[in-house]
Design a protein around this motif. Sequence first.
Motif, short mmCIF file in Angstrom:
data_model
loop_
_atom_site.label_atom_id
_atom_site.label_comp_id
_atom_site.label_asym_id
_atom_site.label_seq_id
_atom_site.Cartn_x
_atom_site.Cartn_y
_atom_site.Cartn_z
N LYS A 126 94.99 -9.70 26.24
CA LYS A 126 95.89 -8.90 26.90
C LYS A 126 96.04 -8.86 28.45
O LYS A 126 94.94 -8.79 28.89
CB LYS A 126 96.20 -7.50 26.22
CG LYS A 126 96.85 -7.60 24.99
CD LYS A 126 97.16 -6.15 24.41
CE LYS A 126 97.35 -6.29 23.02
NZ LYS A 126 97.76 -5.08 22.20
N ARG A 127 97.15 -8.67 29.03
CA ARG A 127 97.06 -8.39 30.37
C ARG A 127 97.18 -6.87 30.83
O ARG A 127 97.28 -6.23 29.88
CB ARG A 127 98.34 -9.12 31.19
CG ARG A 127 98.36 -10.61 31.02
CD ARG A 127 99.37 -11.29 32.12
NE ARG A 127 100.59 -10.83 31.67
CZ ARG A 127 101.61 -11.37 31.00
NH1 ARG A 127 101.28 -12.10 30.09
NH2 ARG A 127 102.69 -10.67 30.94
N PHE A 128 96.78 -6.64 31.93
CA PHE A 128 96.76 -5.22 32.35
C PHE A 128 97.89 -4.41 31.74
O PHE A 128 97.89 -3.58 31.22
CB PHE A 128 96.61 -5.16 33.83
CG PHE A 128 96.24 -3.61 34.41
CD1 PHE A 128 95.02 -3.23 34.54
CD2 PHE A 128 97.30 -2.83 34.57
CE1 PHE A 128 94.83 -1.82 34.95
CE2 PHE A 128 97.15 -1.63 35.20
CZ PHE A 128 95.80 -1.06 35.48
N GLY A 129 99.11 -4.99 31.99
CA GLY A 129 100.37 -4.17 31.82
C GLY A 129 100.74 -4.05 30.31
O GLY A 129 101.09 -2.97 29.81
N GLU A 130 100.06 -5.04 29.45
CA GLU A 130 100.23 -5.28 27.90
C GLU A 130 99.30 -3.99 27.37
O GLU A 130 99.72 -3.30 26.44
CB GLU A 130 99.87 -6.34 27.66
CG GLU A 130 100.97 -7.40 27.79
CD GLU A 130 100.34 -8.93 27.36
OE1 GLU A 130 101.32 -9.63 27.04
OE2 GLU A 130 99.15 -8.91 27.47
N ASN A 161 79.68 -2.79 30.63
CA ASN A 161 78.80 -2.73 29.32
C ASN A 161 78.87 -4.04 28.46
O ASN A 161 78.59 -3.96 27.42
CB ASN A 161 79.18 -1.51 28.68
CG ASN A 161 78.50 -0.39 29.20
OD1 ASN A 161 77.60 -0.32 29.51
ND2 ASN A 161 79.25 0.70 29.20
N LYS A 162 79.53 -4.91 29.02
CA LYS A 162 79.59 -5.93 28.24
C LYS A 162 80.47 -6.35 26.99
O LYS A 162 80.29 -7.13 26.17
CB LYS A 162 78.31 -6.96 28.03
CG LYS A 162 77.41 -7.08 29.27
CD LYS A 162 76.45 -7.83 29.33
CE LYS A 162 75.47 -7.98 30.38
NZ LYS A 162 75.64 -7.93 31.68
N LEU A 163 81.40 -5.28 26.84
CA LEU A 163 82.13 -5.28 25.75
C LEU A 163 83.66 -5.98 25.88
O LEU A 163 84.16 -6.33 24.96
CB LEU A 163 82.69 -3.56 25.65
CG LEU A 163 81.78 -2.78 25.16
CD1 LEU A 163 81.95 -1.47 24.84
CD2 LEU A 163 80.61 -3.14 24.03
N ILE A 164 83.94 -6.21 27.29
CA ILE A 164 85.18 -7.12 27.44
C ILE A 164 85.02 -7.92 28.72
O ILE A 164 84.13 -7.81 29.35
CB ILE A 164 86.47 -6.24 27.61
CG1 ILE A 164 86.23 -5.53 29.18
CG2 ILE A 164 86.80 -5.07 26.74
CD1 ILE A 164 87.48 -4.64 29.66
N THR A 165 85.90 -9.10 28.62
CA THR A 165 85.74 -9.91 29.71
C THR A 165 87.00 -9.88 30.70
O THR A 165 88.06 -9.38 30.12
CB THR A 165 85.60 -11.26 29.21
OG1 THR A 165 86.58 -11.51 28.41
CG2 THR A 165 84.02 -11.47 28.73
N ARG A 166 86.94 -10.18 31.58
CA ARG A 166 88.17 -10.15 32.78
C ARG A 166 88.22 -11.75 33.19
O ARG A 166 87.21 -12.04 33.89
CB ARG A 166 88.05 -9.37 33.97
CG ARG A 166 89.13 -9.06 34.68
CD ARG A 166 88.39 -7.93 35.77
NE ARG A 166 89.60 -8.05 36.92
CZ ARG A 166 89.73 -8.72 38.06
NH1 ARG A 166 89.02 -9.67 38.21
NH2 ARG A 166 90.78 -8.46 38.77
N ALA A 212 89.68 -9.57 27.47
CA ALA A 212 89.39 -9.95 26.01
C ALA A 212 88.16 -9.43 25.53
O ALA A 212 87.09 -9.06 26.40
CB ALA A 212 89.35 -11.49 26.03
N LEU A 213 87.86 -9.23 24.49
CA LEU A 213 86.78 -8.65 23.77
C LEU A 213 85.72 -9.67 23.71
O LEU A 213 86.15 -10.71 23.56
CB LEU A 213 86.95 -7.96 22.26
CG LEU A 213 87.66 -6.59 22.29
CD1 LEU A 213 87.83 -6.40 20.47
CD2 LEU A 213 87.23 -5.69 22.96
N THR A 214 84.53 -9.21 24.18
CA THR A 214 83.32 -10.34 23.92
C THR A 214 82.81 -9.95 22.40
O THR A 214 83.33 -8.89 21.60
CB THR A 214 82.08 -9.81 24.86
OG1 THR A 214 81.86 -8.46 24.49
CG2 THR A 214 82.55 -9.65 26.30
#
Lengths: 113, 113
Positions: free
Chosen positions: A39-43, A66-71, A84-86
């Motif tokens: 998702k995007r920030f706004g979503e 904490n390496k739970l998501i990627t940007r 997105a989730l890692t």
Amino acid sequence: MKSTEPVCQYELKAARDAMEVIQGKWRIPIVISLTYGTKRFGEIHRDIPDISPKMLSQELKALEENKLITRTLHDSMPVTVEYALTPLGMSLRELLDELRNWGKHFRGEIVGK
Amino acid sequence: MKSTEPVCQYELKAARDAMEVIQGKWRIPIVISLTYGTKRFGEIHRDIPDISPKMLSQELKALEENKLITRTLHDSMPVTVEYALTPLGMSLRELLDELRNWGKHFRGEIVGK
């Protein structure tokens, strides 16, 4: 019943570690939002309308650290940023399921009685 | 992958409810301590030495209000107070297991790499 068995400190530490990563009001909602897809920030903000944009930025950063998501920055017109989730973030699934299940159970017990 | 499916607000609310009940640094350790059996104040404190007595009292009260533990006064010499998990408190078991498991996994992923 009378038992005074002391707690296993290692077990306790592991649960505390987990709580530290998902602590606060917002991280769980953000991770749940991303289990529904990139998702995007706004979503994400639309999923969790009561968070301020500043707090959402801050919490996304903490989850990234904490390496739970990627940007991911896409060099499009206009530039877009996707979260997105890692695999580590996805590994929270069972824990999130238990949180949900127990939350429903708790509500039923407290409100229903 | 591009999906913008919005989050299910009901699911999100349930997970938030659960997080609210077990929030903070101390409630999970206290509940875990009591999964090892009924305990007196000092015994819980021995399991979690870094909590202040004032904070421990406060958190025990919050757990009692949420019907996760009971506080029983024994008219003995000296008077003793015992804390025990309620069935609702015991129902946290699967969630605590998941927290521990995920905490260990997280530590392995973050520290091990």
